[in-house]
Design a protein around this motif. Structure first.
Motif, PDB file in Angstrom:
ATOM      1  N   MET A 444     -54.659-109.604   6.995  1.00  0.00           N
ATOM      2  CA  MET A 444     -54.330-110.956   7.480  1.00  0.00           C
ATOM      3  C   MET A 444     -53.102-111.536   6.761  1.00  0.00           C
ATOM      4  SD  MET A 444     -58.079-112.677   8.086  1.00  0.00           S
ATOM      5  CE  MET A 444     -58.677-112.406   6.407  1.00  0.00           C
ATOM      6  N   PRO A 445     -51.932-110.960   6.984  1.00  0.00           N
ATOM      7  CA  PRO A 445     -50.724-111.441   6.285  1.00  0.00           C
ATOM      8  C   PRO A 445     -50.441-112.925   6.502  1.00  0.00           C
ATOM      9  CG  PRO A 445     -50.196-109.878   8.048  1.00  0.00           C
ATOM     10  CD  PRO A 445     -51.642-109.812   7.849  1.00  0.00           C
ATOM     11  N   TRP A 446     -50.821-113.473   7.634  1.00  0.00           N
ATOM     12  CA  TRP A 446     -50.613-114.893   7.883  1.00  0.00           C
ATOM     13  C   TRP A 446     -51.402-115.767   6.899  1.00  0.00           C
ATOM     14  CZ3 TRP A 446     -52.467-111.245  11.222  1.00  0.00           C
ATOM     15  CH2 TRP A 446     -53.860-111.199  11.409  1.00  0.00           C
ATOM     16  N   THR A 447     -52.535-115.247   6.433  1.00  0.00           N
ATOM     17  CA  THR A 447     -53.311-115.969   5.422  1.00  0.00           C
ATOM     18  C   THR A 447     -52.685-115.791   4.040  1.00  0.00           C
ATOM     19  OG1 THR A 447     -55.349-115.680   6.692  1.00  0.00           O
ATOM     20  CG2 THR A 447     -55.583-116.199   4.347  1.00  0.00           C
ATOM     21  N   GLU A 451     -50.360-118.818   0.445  1.00  0.00           N
ATOM     22  CA  GLU A 451     -50.521-119.020  -0.986  1.00  0.00           C
ATOM     23  C   GLU A 451     -49.442-118.251  -1.749  1.00  0.00           C
ATOM     24  OE1 GLU A 451     -52.659-121.118  -2.035  1.00  0.00           O
ATOM     25  OE2 GLU A 451     -53.824-121.378  -0.177  1.00  0.00           O
ATOM     26  N   GLU A 452     -48.732-118.946  -2.651  1.00  0.00           N
ATOM     27  CA  GLU A 452     -47.663-118.319  -3.411  1.00  0.00           C
ATOM     28  C   GLU A 452     -48.193-117.183  -4.288  1.00  0.00           C
ATOM     29  OE1 GLU A 452     -43.962-117.335  -4.520  1.00  0.00           O
ATOM     30  OE2 GLU A 452     -44.495-118.843  -3.008  1.00  0.00           O
ATOM     31  N   GLU A 453     -49.425-117.360  -4.839  1.00  0.00           N
ATOM     32  CA  GLU A 453     -49.968-116.330  -5.714  1.00  0.00           C
ATOM     33  C   GLU A 453     -50.304-115.034  -4.966  1.00  0.00           C
ATOM     34  OE1 GLU A 453     -53.392-119.332  -4.994  1.00  0.00           O
ATOM     35  OE2 GLU A 453     -51.214-119.377  -5.311  1.00  0.00           O
ATOM     36  N   SER A 454     -50.311-115.111  -3.624  1.00  0.00           N
ATOM     37  CA  SER A 454     -50.597-113.917  -2.820  1.00  0.00           C
ATOM     38  C   SER A 454     -49.328-113.216  -2.336  1.00  0.00           C
ATOM     39  CB  SER A 454     -51.453-114.290  -1.601  1.00  0.00           C
ATOM     40  OG  SER A 454     -52.666-114.884  -1.987  1.00  0.00           O
ATOM     41  N   ARG A 455     -48.186-113.693  -2.787  1.00  0.00           N
ATOM     42  CA  ARG A 455     -46.921-113.167  -2.244  1.00  0.00           C
ATOM     43  C   ARG A 455     -46.718-111.691  -2.607  1.00  0.00           C
ATOM     44  NH1 ARG A 455     -43.086-114.978   0.738  1.00  0.00           N
ATOM     45  NH2 ARG A 455     -40.934-114.210   0.578  1.00  0.00           N
ATOM     46  N   ALA A 456     -47.141-111.288  -3.771  1.00  0.00           N
ATOM     47  CA  ALA A 456     -46.996-109.881  -4.161  1.00  0.00           C
ATOM     48  C   ALA A 456     -47.852-108.988  -3.271  1.00  0.00           C
ATOM     49  CB  ALA A 456     -47.375-109.702  -5.627  1.00  0.00           C
ATOM     50  N   GLN A 457     -49.026-109.477  -2.874  1.00  0.00           N
ATOM     51  CA  GLN A 457     -49.857-108.724  -1.932  1.00  0.00           C
ATOM     52  C   GLN A 457     -49.215-108.707  -0.548  1.00  0.00           C
ATOM     53  OE1 GLN A 457     -53.902-110.297  -1.970  1.00  0.00           O
ATOM     54  NE2 GLN A 457     -54.538-108.582  -3.280  1.00  0.00           N
ATOM     55  N   LEU A 458     -48.654-109.869  -0.165  1.00  0.00           N
ATOM     56  CA  LEU A 458     -47.979-109.942   1.138  1.00  0.00           C
ATOM     57  C   LEU A 458     -46.819-108.942   1.198  1.00  0.00           C
ATOM     58  CD1 LEU A 458     -47.620-111.342   3.904  1.00  0.00           C
ATOM     59  CD2 LEU A 458     -46.145-113.020   2.752  1.00  0.00           C
ATOM     60  N   ALA A 459     -46.069-108.833   0.087  1.00  0.00           N
ATOM     61  CA  ALA A 459     -44.956-107.878   0.043  1.00  0.00           C
ATOM     62  C   ALA A 459     -45.473-106.448   0.226  1.00  0.00           C
ATOM     63  CB  ALA A 459     -44.215-108.005  -1.284  1.00  0.00           C
ATOM     64  N   SER A 460     -46.602-106.133  -0.388  1.00  0.00           N
ATOM     65  CA  SER A 460     -47.184-104.799  -0.246  1.00  0.00           C
ATOM     66  C   SER A 460     -47.585-104.534   1.199  1.00  0.00           C
ATOM     67  CB  SER A 460     -48.399-104.657  -1.170  1.00  0.00           C
ATOM     68  OG  SER A 460     -49.004-103.389  -1.002  1.00  0.00           O
ATOM     69  N   VAL A 461     -48.193-105.539   1.820  1.00  0.00           N
ATOM     70  CA  VAL A 461     -48.611-105.383   3.218  1.00  0.00           C
ATOM     71  C   VAL A 461     -47.408-105.134   4.119  1.00  0.00           C
ATOM     72  CG1 VAL A 461     -49.619-106.574   5.206  1.00  0.00           C
ATOM     73  CG2 VAL A 461     -50.723-106.723   2.959  1.00  0.00           C
ATOM     74  N   MET A 462     -46.362-105.925   3.958  1.00  0.00           N
ATOM     75  CA  MET A 462     -45.198-105.777   4.841  1.00  0.00           C
ATOM     76  C   MET A 462     -44.496-104.437   4.607  1.00  0.00           C
ATOM     77  SD  MET A 462     -45.662-108.374   6.571  1.00  0.00           S
ATOM     78  CE  MET A 462     -44.373-107.904   7.692  1.00  0.00           C
ATOM     79  N   TYR A 463     -44.484-103.995   3.353  1.00  0.00           N
ATOM     80  CA  TYR A 463     -43.902-102.680   3.074  1.00  0.00           C
ATOM     81  C   TYR A 463     -44.717-101.591   3.770  1.00  0.00           C
ATOM     82  CZ  TYR A 463     -42.129 -98.601   0.603  1.00  0.00           C
ATOM     83  OH  TYR A 463     -41.562 -97.383   0.310  1.00  0.00           O
TER      84      TYR A 463
END
Length: 677
Positions: A444-447, A451-463
């Motif tokens: 759920m990248p939109w979730t 949150e800024e603290e989740s940005r590193a996880q978001l980067a992993s997902v998009m990669y």
């Protein structure tokens, strides 16, 4: 690696008999071979990919006579049309062999004389049942129906293809197949990979070798369009030696320059349709044994692409041509469907519904939407730049499982491609697509973006999304010539299009990679109902350009209409009027004893008494007595012939479509014996 150090890979298609336009079923061998050739090049092999045309024989000679042209002129035109078809399918063949080429002719004459000199060929007389349409001889036991006279003697019959056979007696040279039978079966046992799929070996042994191989007629004197036997020019070399030897003559065997033969032979795989298995799996290896030439490493016989009512046939009105699909749906979608649907070695049924659904569900929905969603989210969350600093990522709980899944599917893909199992290879690719779509739902990248603290996880997902699409694009390259490059370009990775597949792995996304601003659909979604209808019309030959249907329609130009001839090209009017058609009333009708196809008609056709005609329509008219009193149309001036011991004095006309045969009835008011014309 340099060209000198690369492993070689030699792949061939059957050479096509240029007697008509090739449909998608005919083209499958070449598509499959092209996909394999592309794959092996991407695996850094030195590839030679051969296709061509088989241009000799009685059927070609007869066809040319009907058209009033020389056989060479006829095959020249047909060869060019086949080359154009391969060009439209972006076939990457390295060689194209024509059996009318001088290099081939000389080599065949040399091969024949060598076999004659060493005693593998001898002169005899052939007597057997021959089908001109099939260019093949049949034994009595191989005929699907046998005609006998009143004394029980065989006087004709029907080949498994449905074509009638004729008795041919002529002097012929024979090749001693029987001499090599035990050696061939032993080779099968010692090389289990030789015949593929593996069940083909059982077919060859049980159906042909165990019953006993008969020596093979390898020359003809009843027609002249072929390669003359050098030492006995009244004979021409028959197809078994002429056509099959193309796989070595194309490489220069028997010529002054045999460097290609020395470099690439033995062939890694001959790709053929199952209908020519016997010729390639028995005749060809025995011929090579006689010539003391190594056998190919593998012969792969795929199944047929069928329609719901059986094999594609112009007479059934169920043919679909590659160019029809390419013009409307694109080359990549057409290639994807054909290679996706054909399961290894088995027959596959083509339907318009399946074709449209594969494009909509797998290409437009699954793959297309994955690409579009990834690009949209990359632009929204990272200004279009793919995050590539792996050290800055924080893995989600789903990252390890998707990575393991993709690595497994890549390995399975390579194994499937190596065994020419394109259906399974594409299953592996589409499994990655499906798993990646599921990964979006899991993470759920939109979730995460909230949150800024989740940005590193978001980067992993998009990669992971970009990396998965990169893998998918590469794995599709042997199948689709154009779309993979378009996917990589939209992901901002145009340099990836030159990558080999030898070291393809996860976590190889180039640094500083920016996706396009807005994704462009590579596979637009189709209107299912409309497209199914269009394909059905194309199959029936109707097309969708009938406009108003009025004779004064300004958009209708009859001179520009492509006329469809199912069996015979156009004839001169002076020839047509030689055929006498008459109205005939059915006086009585009964089945013919000993035949499950023939009905025996007693007809009043205005003769000095009733005539008799036998017609193979029994299964279409089980209630045959209902035909009594009906008025049919007959060809009245055919030369009478005996069938199953009964004289047949003409032919009753019928129509056939979608496997259903219907008699043509005359107006009930028409007088018996009245001429039609």
């Amino acid at each position: 690696m340099t060209e000198q150090t690369k492993p070689t890979f030699y792949i061939t298609t059957p050479i096509y008999y240029p007697s008509g336009k090739l449909h998608i079923g005919n083209a499958y061998s070449t598509l499959a071979s092209d996909a394999m050739a592309r794959y092996k090049r991407l695996m850094d092999y030195d590839v030679y990919f051969l296709t061509g045309t088989d241009e000799h024989g009685q059927k070609i000679e007869t066809k040319a006579e009907e058209l009033g042209i020389e056989p060479q002129a006829y095959v020249d035109g047909m060869a060019e049309s086949i080359k154009e078809l391969w060009k439209s399918l972006e076939i990457t063949n390295d060689g194209f062999i024509r059996t009318t080429e001088e290099r081939h002719k000389q080599a065949i004459q040399t091969i024949f004389e060598r076999l004659l000199e060493q005693g593998d060929i001898y002169l005899g007389e052939y007597s057997g049942w021959y089908s001109v349409s099939d260019e093949e001889y049949f034994t009595e036991s191989q005929l699907s129906e046998v005609y006998r006279d009143e004394d029980g003697n065989v006087i004709g019959g029907v080949a498994p293809s449905g074509h009638e056979v004729e008795l041919v007696k002529e002097e012929s040279y024979f090749f001693k197949l029987s001499k090599y039978a035990e050696r061939l079966e032993a080779y099968y046992d010692d090389h289990p990979e030789f015949l593929q799929p593996a069940f083909r070996k059982t077919e060859m042994v049980n159906n042909f070798i165990k019953p006993g191989l008969e020596d093979l007629a390898v020359s003809r004197t009843s027609f002249s369009w072929g390669i003359p036997v050098k030492s006995d020019p009244k004979h021409v070399v028959y197809v078994w030696i002429d056509a099959l030897s193309n796989y070595i003559t194309a490489l220069g065997y028997g010529s002054d320059d045999d460097s290609l033969f020395k470099h690439f032979w033995p062939a890694d795989v001959h790709v053929i349709g199952k209908d020519i298995s016997r010729f390639h799996m028995i005749y060809w290896p025995i011929l090579l044994m006689a010539l003391d030439i190594p056998l190919p490493k593998q012969i792969f016989a795929h199944g047929w692409l069928l329609m719901k009512d059986g094999k594609m046939s112009k007479s059934k009105g169920n043919v679909i041509y590659p160019d029809t699909l390419i013009e409307r749906y694109g080359l990549d979608a057409t290639r994807f469907y054909l290679l996706r649907e054909m399961t290894q070695g088995n027959d596959t049924v083509f339907t318009p519904e399946d074709f449209v659904n594969h494009i909509n569900f797998e290409l437009a929905n699954d793959l297309g939407n994955l690409l579009n969603r990834t690009i949209a989210m990359m632009n929204k969350y990272f200004d279009g730049q793919i995050p590539t600093d792996l050290s800055a990522f924080e893995n989600t709980e789903f990252d390890a499982s998707i990575e393991a899944f993709i690595e497994k599917e890549i390995a399975n893909y390579h194994a499937a491609m190596d065994r020419l199992d394109f259906h399974s290879a594409l299953n592996n690719v589409m499994a990655i697509v499906s798993r990646t779509n599921k990964y979006i739902d899991e993470t759920m990248p939109w979730t995460l973006a909230k949150e800024e603290e989740s940005r590193a996880q978001l980067a992993s997902v998009m990669y992971h999304l970009a990396d998965s699409l990169r893998i998918v694009a590469h794995l599709l390259r042997p199948i689709m010539p154009n779309s993979p490059a378009q996917i990589l370009e939209q992901l901002g990775m145009p340099s990836e299009t030159d990558r080999l597949l030898t070291n393809l792995a996860l976590k190889q996304v180039p640094e500083v990679t920016t996706v396009i601003k807005k994704g462009v659909p590579i596979f637009p979604r189709l209107d299912t109902e409309e497209e199914i209808k269009l394909i059905q019309e194309a199959m029936s030959g109707k097309g969708n350009n009938e406009s108003t249907g009025k004779v004064d329609d300004e958009d209708w130009n009859p001179e520009s209409v492509e006329l469809v001839y199912h069996e015979t090209e156009s004839v001169e009017f002076t020839d047509f009027i030689k055929t006498e058609m008459k109205v005939a009333e059915v006086i009585d009708v009964a089945p013919v004893d000993g035949s499950n196809k023939l009905l025996r008609f007693r007809l009043d056709a205005g003769d000095k008494g009733h005539r008799q005609i036998l017609s193979g329509i029994a299964k279409y008219y089980p209630d045959h007595e209902a035909l009594i009193g009906k008025k049919v149309i007959v060809v009245a001036n055919l030369k009478p012939r005996k069938m199953m011991g009964y004289i047949s004095q003409g032919m009753i006309l019928s129509s056939e479509s979608d496997g259903k045969l219907t008699l043509l009835f005359a107006d009930p008011e028409a007088a018996n014996g009245s001429l039609i014309g």
